[in-house]
Motif scaffolding. Structure first.
Motif, PDB file in Angstrom:
ATOM      1  N   VAL A  48      -0.072  -2.050   8.455  1.00 15.79           N
ATOM      2  CA  VAL A  48      -1.142  -2.527   7.567  1.00 15.79           C
ATOM      3  C   VAL A  48      -0.873  -2.068   6.138  1.00 15.79           C
ATOM      4  CG1 VAL A  48      -3.594  -2.309   7.022  1.00 15.79           C
ATOM      5  CG2 VAL A  48      -2.881  -2.699   9.369  1.00 15.79           C
ATOM      6  N   TYR A  49      -0.472  -0.815   5.977  1.00 12.98           N
ATOM      7  CA  TYR A  49      -0.181  -0.284   4.641  1.00 12.98           C
ATOM      8  C   TYR A  49       0.963  -1.060   3.997  1.00 12.98           C
ATOM      9  CZ  TYR A  49       1.299   2.854   0.948  1.00 12.98           C
ATOM     10  OH  TYR A  49       1.661   3.380  -0.271  1.00 12.98           O
ATOM     11  N   ASN A  50       2.011  -1.348   4.756  1.00 15.40           N
ATOM     12  CA  ASN A  50       3.152  -2.088   4.206  1.00 15.40           C
ATOM     13  C   ASN A  50       2.780  -3.511   3.805  1.00 15.40           C
ATOM     14  OD1 ASN A  50       4.903   0.059   4.432  1.00 15.40           O
ATOM     15  ND2 ASN A  50       5.619  -0.538   6.464  1.00 15.40           N
ATOM     16  N   ARG A  51       1.802  -4.088   4.469  1.00 17.36           N
ATOM     17  CA  ARG A  51       1.350  -5.433   4.097  1.00 17.36           C
ATOM     18  C   ARG A  51       0.585  -5.432   2.775  1.00 17.36           C
ATOM     19  NH1 ARG A  51      -0.658  -8.877   9.306  1.00 17.36           N
ATOM     20  NH2 ARG A  51       1.255  -8.695  10.510  1.00 17.36           N
ATOM     21  N   HIS A  52      -0.099  -4.335   2.476  1.00 15.66           N
ATOM     22  CA  HIS A  52      -0.965  -4.307   1.295  1.00 15.66           C
ATOM     23  C   HIS A  52      -0.435  -3.460   0.149  1.00 15.66           C
ATOM     24  CE1 HIS A  52      -4.319  -6.496   3.086  1.00 15.66           C
ATOM     25  NE2 HIS A  52      -3.981  -5.905   4.209  1.00 15.66           N
ATOM     26  N   ALA A  53       0.548  -2.621   0.397  1.00 17.68           N
ATOM     27  CA  ALA A  53       1.079  -1.773  -0.663  1.00 17.68           C
ATOM     28  C   ALA A  53       1.858  -2.615  -1.649  1.00 17.68           C
ATOM     29  CB  ALA A  53       1.975  -0.689  -0.081  1.00 17.68           C
ATOM     30  N   GLY A  54       1.709  -2.296  -2.897  1.00 15.36           N
ATOM     31  CA  GLY A  54       2.416  -3.030  -3.923  1.00 15.36           C
ATOM     32  C   GLY A  54       2.662  -2.152  -5.134  1.00 15.36           C
ATOM     33  N   LEU A  55       3.398  -2.679  -6.057  1.00 18.44           N
ATOM     34  CA  LEU A  55       3.740  -1.935  -7.254  1.00 18.44           C
ATOM     35  C   LEU A  55       2.510  -1.653  -8.111  1.00 18.44           C
ATOM     36  CD1 LEU A  55       6.052  -0.775  -8.941  1.00 18.44           C
ATOM     37  CD2 LEU A  55       6.270  -3.008 -10.022  1.00 18.44           C
ATOM     38  N   PHE A  56       1.585  -2.582  -8.155  1.00 18.32           N
ATOM     39  CA  PHE A  56       0.423  -2.441  -9.023  1.00 18.32           C
ATOM     40  C   PHE A  56      -0.834  -2.008  -8.285  1.00 18.32           C
ATOM     41  CE2 PHE A  56       3.201  -5.662 -10.943  1.00 18.32           C
ATOM     42  CZ  PHE A  56       3.542  -4.959 -12.092  1.00 18.32           C
ATOM     43  N   ASN A  57      -0.743  -1.767  -6.991  1.00 16.81           N
ATOM     44  CA  ASN A  57      -1.892  -1.333  -6.200  1.00 16.81           C
ATOM     45  C   ASN A  57      -1.767   0.171  -5.951  1.00 16.81           C
ATOM     46  OD1 ASN A  57      -4.158  -1.260  -4.667  1.00 16.81           O
ATOM     47  ND2 ASN A  57      -3.384  -2.569  -3.030  1.00 16.81           N
ATOM     48  N   THR A  58      -2.147   0.970  -6.946  1.00 16.76           N
ATOM     49  CA  THR A  58      -1.944   2.420  -6.873  1.00 16.76           C
ATOM     50  C   THR A  58      -3.082   3.152  -6.172  1.00 16.76           C
ATOM     51  OG1 THR A  58      -2.922   2.657  -9.059  1.00 16.76           O
ATOM     52  CG2 THR A  58      -0.525   2.470  -8.940  1.00 16.76           C
ATOM     53  N   GLU A  59      -4.257   2.560  -6.059  1.00 18.13           N
ATOM     54  CA  GLU A  59      -5.379   3.265  -5.428  1.00 18.13           C
ATOM     55  C   GLU A  59      -5.308   3.232  -3.908  1.00 18.13           C
ATOM     56  OE1 GLU A  59      -6.746  -0.928  -6.041  1.00 18.13           O
ATOM     57  OE2 GLU A  59      -6.053   0.560  -7.453  1.00 18.13           O
ATOM     58  N   LEU A  60      -4.450   2.415  -3.336  1.00 17.52           N
ATOM     59  CA  LEU A  60      -4.299   2.331  -1.887  1.00 17.52           C
ATOM     60  C   LEU A  60      -3.253   3.344  -1.429  1.00 17.52           C
ATOM     61  CD1 LEU A  60      -5.193   0.658   0.618  1.00 17.52           C
ATOM     62  CD2 LEU A  60      -3.103  -0.648   0.282  1.00 17.52           C
ATOM     63  N   THR A  61      -3.675   4.297  -0.612  1.00 14.83           N
ATOM     64  CA  THR A  61      -2.754   5.300  -0.084  1.00 14.83           C
ATOM     65  C   THR A  61      -2.661   5.149   1.427  1.00 14.83           C
ATOM     66  OG1 THR A  61      -4.497   6.937   0.212  1.00 14.83           O
ATOM     67  CG2 THR A  61      -3.344   6.925  -1.918  1.00 14.83           C
ATOM     68  N   TYR A  62      -1.589   5.686   1.990  1.00 17.38           N
ATOM     69  CA  TYR A  62      -1.398   5.601   3.429  1.00 17.38           C
ATOM     70  C   TYR A  62      -2.492   6.377   4.162  1.00 17.38           C
ATOM     71  CZ  TYR A  62       0.379   6.416   8.081  1.00 17.38           C
ATOM     72  OH  TYR A  62       0.478   6.501   9.442  1.00 17.38           O
ATOM     73  N   GLU A  63      -2.885   7.515   3.647  1.00 20.40           N
ATOM     74  CA  GLU A  63      -3.927   8.325   4.289  1.00 20.40           C
ATOM     75  C   GLU A  63      -5.245   7.559   4.363  1.00 20.40           C
ATOM     76  OE1 GLU A  63      -2.010   9.563   1.747  1.00 20.40           O
ATOM     77  OE2 GLU A  63      -0.693  10.711   3.079  1.00 20.40           O
ATOM     78  N   ARG A  64      -5.548   6.851   3.305  1.00 21.27           N
ATOM     79  CA  ARG A  64      -6.784   6.058   3.265  1.00 21.27           C
ATOM     80  C   ARG A  64      -6.742   4.923   4.294  1.00 21.27           C
ATOM     81  NH1 ARG A  64      -8.985   3.748  -2.407  1.00 21.27           N
ATOM     82  NH2 ARG A  64     -11.157   4.135  -1.946  1.00 21.27           N
ATOM     83  N   ASN A  78      -8.072  -8.646   9.985  1.00 21.36           N
ATOM     84  CA  ASN A  78      -7.110  -9.696  10.327  1.00 21.36           C
ATOM     85  C   ASN A  78      -5.713  -9.129  10.524  1.00 21.36           C
ATOM     86  OD1 ASN A  78      -9.016 -11.732  10.266  1.00 21.36           O
ATOM     87  ND2 ASN A  78      -8.713 -12.117   8.089  1.00 21.36           N
ATOM     88  N   ASP A  79      -5.335  -8.159   9.699  1.00 25.68           N
ATOM     89  CA  ASP A  79      -4.018  -7.547   9.835  1.00 25.68           C
ATOM     90  C   ASP A  79      -3.907  -6.778  11.147  1.00 25.68           C
ATOM     91  OD1 ASP A  79      -3.141  -8.451   7.310  1.00 25.68           O
ATOM     92  OD2 ASP A  79      -4.204  -6.801   6.349  1.00 25.68           O
ATOM     93  N   ILE A  80      -4.927  -6.008  11.482  1.00 30.04           N
ATOM     94  CA  ILE A  80      -4.918  -5.245  12.732  1.00 30.04           C
ATOM     95  C   ILE A  80      -4.836  -6.200  13.918  1.00 30.04           C
ATOM     96  CG2 ILE A  80      -6.272  -3.697  14.190  1.00 30.04           C
ATOM     97  CD1 ILE A  80      -7.461  -2.536  11.588  1.00 30.04           C
ATOM     98  N   TYR A  81      -5.604  -7.258  13.863  1.00 30.94           N
ATOM     99  CA  TYR A  81      -5.611  -8.233  14.957  1.00 30.94           C
ATOM    100  C   TYR A  81      -4.236  -8.880  15.126  1.00 30.94           C
ATOM    101  CZ  TYR A  81      -7.367 -11.874  18.039  1.00 30.94           C
ATOM    102  OH  TYR A  81      -7.571 -12.685  19.112  1.00 30.94           O
ATOM    103  N   GLU A  82      -3.609  -9.289  14.025  1.00 29.81           N
ATOM    104  CA  GLU A  82      -2.292  -9.920  14.093  1.00 29.81           C
ATOM    105  C   GLU A  82      -1.232  -8.960  14.613  1.00 29.81           C
ATOM    106  OE1 GLU A  82      -1.298 -11.511  10.295  1.00 29.81           O
ATOM    107  OE2 GLU A  82      -2.968 -12.930  10.301  1.00 29.81           O
ATOM    108  N   ILE A  83      -1.286  -7.707  14.177  1.00 30.72           N
ATOM    109  CA  ILE A  83      -0.307  -6.707  14.614  1.00 30.72           C
ATOM    110  C   ILE A  83      -0.434  -6.467  16.117  1.00 30.72           C
ATOM    111  CG2 ILE A  83       0.308  -4.263  14.445  1.00 30.72           C
ATOM    112  CD1 ILE A  83      -0.496  -4.532  11.416  1.00 30.72           C
ATOM    113  N   LEU A  84      -1.657  -6.308  16.593  1.00 28.26           N
ATOM    114  CA  LEU A  84      -1.848  -6.083  18.020  1.00 28.26           C
ATOM    115  C   LEU A  84      -1.558  -7.340  18.838  1.00 28.26           C
ATOM    116  CD1 LEU A  84      -4.993  -3.788  18.045  1.00 28.26           C
ATOM    117  CD2 LEU A  84      -2.648  -3.178  18.612  1.00 28.26           C
ATOM    118  N   GLN A  85      -1.769  -8.490  18.258  1.00 27.75           N
ATOM    119  CA  GLN A  85      -1.495  -9.740  18.969  1.00 27.75           C
ATOM    120  C   GLN A  85       0.005  -9.924  19.177  1.00 27.75           C
ATOM    121  OE1 GLN A  85      -2.882 -13.272  16.995  1.00 27.75           O
ATOM    122  NE2 GLN A  85      -3.184 -14.328  18.931  1.00 27.75           N
ATOM    123  N   THR A  86       0.810  -9.521  18.217  1.00 30.60           N
ATOM    124  CA  THR A  86       2.256  -9.656  18.371  1.00 30.60           C
ATOM    125  C   THR A  86       2.794  -8.719  19.446  1.00 30.60           C
ATOM    126  OG1 THR A  86       2.682  -8.070  16.607  1.00 30.60           O
ATOM    127  CG2 THR A  86       2.648 -10.403  16.003  1.00 30.60           C
TER     128      THR A  86
END
Length: 114
Positions: A30-46, A7-15
């Protein structure tokens, strides 16, 4: 779709419309939409690898809304998907609409607090 970022990819490309974006910019958004202070397992490379592989795999399918562009590593929505209907909701004022109705005083039958 099976991708958690679909959904994030679709919205970004739609804009962006039919022009498309490179994978790096899509992954950053996409990373900026999901990155948070408590979400440490999500990395930009992933996120980058996930988005890159997903867009590559989807652009090979004829039924997918995503397509690769002439530039290597750029993806966009297919032209029939990125077109949107634009509706004009502005009203042309008529003579009847410009007249201001007079306020009628209502008699109040119940007591007021003020």
């Amino acid at each position: 779709m099976e991708n958690p970022f679909y959904n994030d990819i679709y919205e970004i490309l739609q804009t962006k419309g039919c022009e498309g974006l490179p994978v790096g910019i899509i992954a950053k958004q996409v990373y900026n939409r999901h990155a948070g202070l408590f979400n440490t397992e999500l990395t930009y490379e992933r996120v980058y690898q996930n988005v890159r592989f997903f867009l590559w795999a989807q652009s090979c399918k004829p039924s997918s809304p995503f397509m690769g562009t002439a530039n290597r590593g750029w993806y966009a929505l297919k032209p029939n998907v990125c077109r949107q209907m634009r509706i004009d909701f502005t009203e042309i004022p008529s003579e009847e609409a410009t007249e201001v109705p007079e306020k009628e005083e209502k008699t109040i039958d119940y007591p007021t607090l003020f």
